[in-house]
Design a protein around this motif. Structure first.
Motif, short mmCIF file in Angstrom:
data_model
loop_
_atom_site.label_atom_id
_atom_site.label_comp_id
_atom_site.label_asym_id
_atom_site.label_seq_id
_atom_site.Cartn_x
_atom_site.Cartn_y
_atom_site.Cartn_z
N THR A 78 0.84 -1.19 0.00
CA THR A 78 0.00 0.00 0.00
C THR A 78 0.88 1.25 0.00
O THR A 78 2.11 1.17 0.14
CB THR A 78 -0.90 0.04 1.25
N THR A 79 0.25 2.39 -0.13
CA THR A 79 1.00 3.65 -0.07
C THR A 79 1.52 3.91 1.34
O THR A 79 2.42 4.73 1.53
CB THR A 79 0.12 4.83 -0.51
N GLU A 80 0.98 3.21 2.33
CA GLU A 80 1.43 3.39 3.71
C GLU A 80 2.69 2.59 4.01
O GLU A 80 3.52 2.98 4.84
CB GLU A 80 0.33 2.97 4.70
N ASN A 81 2.85 1.42 3.36
CA ASN A 81 4.03 0.60 3.69
C ASN A 81 5.09 0.57 2.58
O ASN A 81 6.10 -0.12 2.70
CB ASN A 81 3.62 -0.83 4.06
N VAL A 82 4.88 1.35 1.50
CA VAL A 82 5.83 1.38 0.40
C VAL A 82 6.10 2.83 0.01
O VAL A 82 5.18 3.66 -0.04
CB VAL A 82 5.30 0.61 -0.83
N LYS A 83 7.35 3.15 -0.29
CA LYS A 83 7.74 4.45 -0.79
C LYS A 83 8.41 4.31 -2.15
O LYS A 83 9.07 3.32 -2.43
CB LYS A 83 8.72 5.15 0.18
N HIS A 84 8.23 5.33 -2.99
CA HIS A 84 8.84 5.32 -4.32
C HIS A 84 10.35 5.27 -4.22
O HIS A 84 10.96 5.93 -3.39
CB HIS A 84 8.42 6.59 -5.08
N GLN A 85 10.95 4.47 -5.07
CA GLN A 85 12.40 4.41 -5.17
C GLN A 85 12.75 3.90 -6.56
O GLN A 85 12.10 3.00 -7.09
CB GLN A 85 13.00 3.47 -4.12
N SER A 86 13.74 4.50 -7.20
CA SER A 86 14.18 4.03 -8.51
C SER A 86 15.69 3.98 -8.56
O SER A 86 16.37 4.64 -7.77
CB SER A 86 13.65 4.94 -9.63
#
Length: 536
Positions: A78-86
């Protein structure tokens, strides 16, 4: 039994739910059982391993995020347990080789197109009206009403008939339908308005000139009527210079009128109507002739994406893109914010270091301008994207990039540049759907493929837009905007190759004028230039 999970790439540590999953449900994937921790909607992702805080999340074989907290195996992302990373990219890291896989099957395929004197071939035959500055929008609208009513006989549709019946307190059945026969069968008349040409920095006007010149040069356009006020930033000469830069030997008829040199509006419109009618009458004589599909320039777009877009619809477009590369045709992949996270693959696929460096330079400059405005590429996913499982920009991008297939990147274009190289081209545009499709038509696309999982009603003034759904439920719900359904891929009934071949056959029918796209039937002619600068 229908599969409930799919792992897109062998290196992925997450899987996509193909159906709604219930908490405590046990599902087997590749011989391993997984217990679903939380109720999970179809299109969302579940963890295939236990994630500690900061652990990389891999999907499509690339980094798409980091766990911002503990995520148990089998639980939903979810957006609560995952953050964008590339991943960070500095340049080419590998050599790239590619063997065209589909040449023999498609090398002799043809479509019926409009041959232009410069060698380009159109899938449509359009006379285009547009202004150089927003001050002329009203005159364009007046001309639109006149020509659509008298030339195309587009007047009373069923909604206007409904309103008329309400006004007259009568049934719609008692309202007579007006004549719908076109005066000319072999040409369409289209109209563009915009909010640019003045009031901003000079560079914006110059960029708009390039875009409009690209529309005139597009093989789908037979000629154009152009309105100028006279005092605006986008001067007539700037537009002419842009047109010459794209095609110095163009023989297309372009009628240009400057209001401040012509007296009253009535006098000007009288001249425009008479001149344009004569030119349109001549353009109507152009007829379709057979041509190899290598003359197709196919724009690749996605909008209103869902969690299935990167599994079904986008890879289907990727197959079409590879067909085009195989037969020495052209495909155009745009939306640079939606290539964030897959830069390394695309850089390695560039045919030379110069193209790779240009791509990275455009990406970095674009992202820097977004950051300077107080945002970032990580803000790209829309509420609709997130609701349907695309919770980070890199996750969305990895699926969106599938539209570009697997072929070499032959060229990298900045916004407003016109396609000159055969094969796959990267075009710098925003992720905004209409700004992107607007740009691809301006760079020469004579067909645009537009994938959607949520349903996006849009079209283009000069280029047919084929809508491809990622799932059958949406296609059934919105049949008036969807042309092609790739949902059979999600159900496991067809392979990407089979679906891509079917789409290629459909493209040929549209390109030949045998099938009218839903966007064309709805007369959707959206045009939004990208305004990079500020207003002054």
């Amino acid at each position: 039994m229908q599969k409930k999970l799919i792992k897109v790439h062998p290196n992925d540590n997450v899987a996509v739910a193909l159906t709604n999953l219930q908490a405590n449900e046990v599902i087997e994937l590749e011989g391993t059982p997984y217990t679903v921790v939380s109720n999970t909607k179809a299109k969302h992702k579940i963890a295939l391993v236990d994630f500690t805080k900061g652990k990389d999340i891999i999907m499509y074989g690339v980094l798409v995020g980091k766990a911002s907290e503990l995520i148990a195996k089998g639980d939903v992302l979810t957006t609560e347990n995952v953050k964008h990373q590339s991943a960070k990219v500095t340049g080419k890291t590998d050599t790239f080789t590619w063997t065209p896989p589909y040449k023999e099957k498609w090398q002799d395929a043809t479509f019926m197109g409009y041959h232009r004197e410069d060698g380009q071939v159109g899938t449509a035959n359009v006379w285009l009206f547009f202004p150089l500055v927003f001050c002329e929008n009203r005159n364009i609208e007046v001309l639109k009403e006149i020509f659509e009513k008298e030339l195309l006989h587009q007047d009373v549709n069923k909604h206007r008939r409904l309103l008329r019946s309400l006004i007259n307190d009568s049934s719609t059945d008692t309202i007579e339908e007006e004549e719908s026969t076109r005066v000319f069968e072999n040409i369409d008349v289209k109209f563009i308005t915009h909010q640019g040409g003045c009031g901003g920095i000079r560079q914006d006007s110059e960029t708009l000139a390039k875009l409009l010149a690209g529309y005139v040069n597009n093989p789908n356009v037979a000629g154009a009527t152009v309105l100028s006020l006279g005092c605006q930033n986008l001067q007539i000469q700037i537009f002419k210079d842009a047109l010459t830069a794209i095609n110095p030997n163009s023989t297309k008829q372009v009628l240009i009128y400057e209001q401040q040199q012509m007296g009253t509006v009535e006098e000007m419109l009288n001249v425009i109507i008479e001149d344009s009618f004569k030119a349109i009458k001549v353009a109507n004589n152009i007829e379709r002739k057979p041509t190899p599909i290598s003359k197709l320039r196919i724009g690749l777009e996605c909008g209103g994406s869902d969690g299935f877009s990167g599994i079904s619809a986008n890879p289907t477009l990727g197959h079409v893109s590879d067909i085009m590369a195989s037969v020495k045709g052209t495909a155009i992949l745009s939306e640079f914010p939606e290539l964030c996270g897959v830069e390394q693959e695309l850089v390695n696929r560039c045919v030379d270091t110069e193209k790779a460096d240009k791509f990275l330079s455009l990406m970095k400059a674009f992202e820097a301008s977004v950051v300077a405005a107080g945002s970032g590429f990580d803000m790209n996913p829309s509420p609709g994207n997130i609701k349907d499982g695309l919770i980070t920009d890199a996750m969305k991008s990895a699926g969106a990039a599938k539209k570009g297939g697997t072929s070499p990147v032959q060229d990298v274009l900045d916004y407003g540049e016109y396609v000159t190289e055969l094969g796959l081209n990267l075009l710098c545009t925003p992720g905004n759907d209409v700004e992107s499709t607007t740009a691809m038509a301006g760079s020469g696309a004579n067909i645009i493929l537009f994938t959607t999982g949520l349903g996006t009603p849009t079209g283009n003034p000069i280029t047919p837009v084929i809508k491809v759904s990622s799932n059958s439920e949406m296609a059934a719900k919105m049949p008036d905007i969807i042309d092609f359904d790739s949902g059979a891929v999600v159900r496991g009934e067809k392979s990407i190759e089979e679906m891509g071949d079917e789409l290629m056959e459909f493209i040929i029918k549209v390109a030949s004028g045998e099938v009218l796209t839903k966007a064309s039937k709805l007369n959707q002619s959206d045009f939004i230039p990208w305004k990079r600068g500020v207003s002054l």
